[in-house]
Write an enzyme that holds these catalytic residues in place. Sequence first.
Site, mmCIF file in Angstrom:
data_model
loop_
_atom_site.group_PDB
_atom_site.id
_atom_site.type_symbol
_atom_site.label_atom_id
_atom_site.label_comp_id
_atom_site.label_asym_id
_atom_site.label_seq_id
_atom_site.Cartn_x
_atom_site.Cartn_y
_atom_site.Cartn_z
ATOM 1 N N LYS A 44 -4.742 -4.256 33.658
ATOM 2 C CA LYS A 44 -5.194 -4.799 32.377
ATOM 3 C C LYS A 44 -4.463 -6.135 32.092
ATOM 4 C CE LYS A 44 -6.470 -0.262 30.492
ATOM 5 N NZ LYS A 44 -6.273 0.703 29.360
ATOM 6 N N TYR B 198 -16.446 -0.091 28.094
ATOM 7 C CA TYR B 198 -15.846 0.996 27.309
ATOM 8 C C TYR B 198 -16.832 1.592 26.298
ATOM 9 C CZ TYR B 198 -11.000 0.514 29.002
ATOM 10 O OH TYR B 198 -9.844 0.538 29.760
ATOM 11 N N ASN C 117 -1.443 -0.539 27.751
ATOM 12 C CA ASN C 117 -0.938 0.457 28.698
ATOM 13 C C ASN C 117 -1.216 0.140 30.169
ATOM 14 O OD1 ASN C 117 -3.632 1.061 28.745
ATOM 15 N ND2 ASN C 117 -3.426 3.182 28.082
ATOM 16 N N HIS D 64 -6.019 0.951 34.109
ATOM 17 C CA HIS D 64 -7.157 1.857 33.941
ATOM 18 C C HIS D 64 -7.407 2.578 35.257
ATOM 19 C CE1 HIS D 64 -11.220 3.299 33.026
ATOM 20 N NE2 HIS D 64 -11.514 2.928 34.254
ATOM 21 N N GLU E 203 -18.291 2.663 37.234
ATOM 22 C CA GLU E 203 -17.336 1.572 37.008
ATOM 23 C C GLU E 203 -17.234 0.641 38.224
ATOM 24 O OE1 GLU E 203 -13.809 3.654 35.721
ATOM 25 O OE2 GLU E 203 -14.753 4.231 33.821
#
Length: 137
Positions: free
Chosen positions: A9, A49, A112, A115, A126
């Site tokens: 990310k 998302y 965080n 993914h 994805e």
Amino acid sequence: MEKTLSIIKPDGVKKKIIGSILSRFEISGFEIVNIKLIKLTKDQASSFYEMHKGKPFFENLVDFMTSGPCIPFVVEGVDSIKSVREMMGSTNPDEAASGTIRSDFADSIDSNIIHGSDSKESADREIAFFFEYLGLK
Ligand code: UDP
Ligand code: MG
């Protein structure tokens, strides 16, 4: 053999831990079979998302995922979907097991680092999202 989709990310790219993260997968015996650096648009992040639309954290998540470039990559190996999730640790880094990527590098639940697809269906969707629809083949 199984493929899963992971993303470093924008916080991981900013922290200059791309190499550290990719190393963990290589050291664990997985192959990185596709990879790209891309700055997502809001539409693209919202679409990726879409299952979280309407949740309280959704707008913040889209802002975060578009705050800088991210690195989607495809990990191949035995039981890779489950293994990558284990290597990531819990969504909230405060709850992540020690030695996991989120425990070691993440600041908070909304920043965080990484993914990983949560199922075979998610992985297929994805991988296609980044490496077919977005023209990243
Ligand atoms: N997220 C957040 N706040 C929350 C829950 C989730 O900001 O309370 C973000 C976080 O970046 C997380 C992503 O939304 O990684 C997707 O949430 P999910 O529950 O699918 O967690 P994951 O599968 O990434 O562990
Ligand atoms: Mg998830």
